[in-house]
Design a protein around this motif. Structure first.
Motif, PDB file in Angstrom:
ATOM      1  N   GLN A   1       0.837  -1.177   0.000  1.00 55.20           N
ATOM      2  CA  GLN A   1       0.000   0.000   0.000  1.00 55.20           C
ATOM      3  C   GLN A   1       0.881   1.240   0.000  1.00 55.20           C
ATOM      4  N   LEU A   2       0.413   2.261  -0.735  1.00 48.66           N
ATOM      5  CA  LEU A   2       1.168   3.505  -0.841  1.00 48.66           C
ATOM      6  C   LEU A   2       1.004   4.354   0.410  1.00 48.66           C
ATOM      7  N   PRO A   3       2.013   5.177   0.704  1.00 51.64           N
ATOM      8  CA  PRO A   3       1.879   6.107   1.821  1.00 51.64           C
ATOM      9  C   PRO A   3       0.718   7.081   1.554  1.00 51.64           C
ATOM     10  N   PRO A   4       0.084   7.591   2.606  1.00 51.33           N
ATOM     11  CA  PRO A   4      -1.056   8.502   2.438  1.00 51.33           C
ATOM     12  C   PRO A   4      -0.758   9.703   1.536  1.00 51.33           C
ATOM     13  N   ALA A   5       0.453  10.269   1.629  1.00 55.73           N
ATOM     14  CA  ALA A   5       0.791  11.428   0.800  1.00 55.73           C
ATOM     15  C   ALA A   5       0.780  11.064  -0.685  1.00 55.73           C
ATOM     16  N   CYS A   6       1.244   9.875  -1.019  1.00 55.13           N
ATOM     17  CA  CYS A   6       1.232   9.430  -2.415  1.00 55.13           C
ATOM     18  C   CYS A   6      -0.195   9.233  -2.906  1.00 55.13           C
ATOM     19  N   CYS A   7      -1.028   8.642  -2.075  1.00 56.52           N
ATOM     20  CA  CYS A   7      -2.443   8.443  -2.444  1.00 56.52           C
ATOM     21  C   CYS A   7      -3.132   9.779  -2.664  1.00 56.52           C
ATOM     22  N   LYS A   8      -2.857  10.743  -1.794  1.00 52.05           N
ATOM     23  CA  LYS A   8      -3.465  12.065  -1.916  1.00 52.05           C
ATOM     24  C   LYS A   8      -2.993  12.748  -3.206  1.00 52.05           C
ATOM     25  N   PHE A   9      -1.699  12.571  -3.534  1.00 57.86           N
ATOM     26  CA  PHE A   9      -1.155  13.156  -4.769  1.00 57.86           C
ATOM     27  C   PHE A   9      -1.835  12.554  -5.999  1.00 57.86           C
ATOM     28  N   ILE A  10      -1.986  11.241  -6.032  1.00 57.88           N
ATOM     29  CA  ILE A  10      -2.629  10.568  -7.164  1.00 57.88           C
ATOM     30  C   ILE A  10      -4.076  11.029  -7.301  1.00 57.88           C
ATOM     31  N   GLU A  11      -4.779  11.155  -6.195  1.00 60.62           N
ATOM     32  CA  GLU A  11      -6.161  11.645  -6.230  1.00 60.62           C
ATOM     33  C   GLU A  11      -6.218  13.069  -6.779  1.00 60.62           C
ATOM     34  N   MET A  12      -5.287  13.902  -6.373  1.00 55.82           N
ATOM     35  CA  MET A  12      -5.250  15.283  -6.855  1.00 55.82           C
ATOM     36  C   MET A  12      -5.006  15.318  -8.360  1.00 55.82           C
ATOM     37  N   ILE A  13      -4.071  14.519  -8.846  1.00 56.26           N
ATOM     38  CA  ILE A  13      -3.772  14.473 -10.284  1.00 56.26           C
ATOM     39  C   ILE A  13      -4.991  13.995 -11.062  1.00 56.26           C
ATOM     40  N   LEU A  14      -5.687  12.996 -10.552  1.00 56.24           N
ATOM     41  CA  LEU A  14      -6.894  12.501 -11.221  1.00 56.24           C
ATOM     42  C   LEU A  14      -7.968  13.586 -11.280  1.00 56.24           C
ATOM     43  N   MET A  15      -8.140  14.339 -10.195  1.00 58.91           N
ATOM     44  CA  MET A  15      -9.131  15.418 -10.193  1.00 58.91           C
ATOM     45  C   MET A  15      -8.771  16.497 -11.207  1.00 58.91           C
ATOM     46  N   VAL A  16      -7.518  16.893 -11.231  1.00 54.43           N
ATOM     47  CA  VAL A  16      -7.083  17.944 -12.138  1.00 54.43           C
ATOM     48  C   VAL A  16      -7.225  17.486 -13.595  1.00 54.43           C
TER      49      VAL A  16
END
Length: 114
Positions: A1-16
């Motif tokens: 599992q990815l660290p929370p910061a990485c998950c948050k970054f991926i979610e942000m990129i998907l939203m953008v």
């Protein structure tokens, strides 16, 4: 599992990325081709082949600008400083129809993440 910061970054990129929507020729043509029943490769090719100077071409221009600066030995800071000093746009940065009066909300998402 990815660290929370990485998950948050991926979610942000998907939203953008998703926020840009299918209003560009490449995305639109990919969707139309896929809905016509063509295979994935044909749909992707349809979209990629319709990216040009008027729709999605900023990435090509950005790549050319950055490559030229790199090949000339110009540092990224000097490149940006020179573009500012000569009041020239850096292709691929910002958006032609967005401004302070008509802000790009994707920028706010990225700023809030940073």
């Amino acid at each position: 599992q990815l660290p929370p910061a990485c998950c948050k970054f991926i979610e942000m990129i998907l939203m953008v990325t998703a926020d840009h929507g299918p209003a560009v020729s490449g995305a639109h043509n990919t969707i139309v081709t896929a809905r016509a029943g063509k295979d994935l490769i044909s749909a992707l090719c349809s979209g990629l082949l319709t990216i040009g100077p008027r729709f999605g071409g900023a990435l090509d221009e950005a790549a050319a600008m950055f490559s030229q600066a790199f090949d000339s030995g110009v540092s990224p800071k000097d490149f940006v400083d020179n573009m500012k000093k000569t009041n020239k746009l850096i292709m691929g940065i910002g958006h032609r129809i967005k401004s302070l009066a008509n802000p790009d909300m994707r920028v706010e998402i990225i700023k809030n993440f940073a």
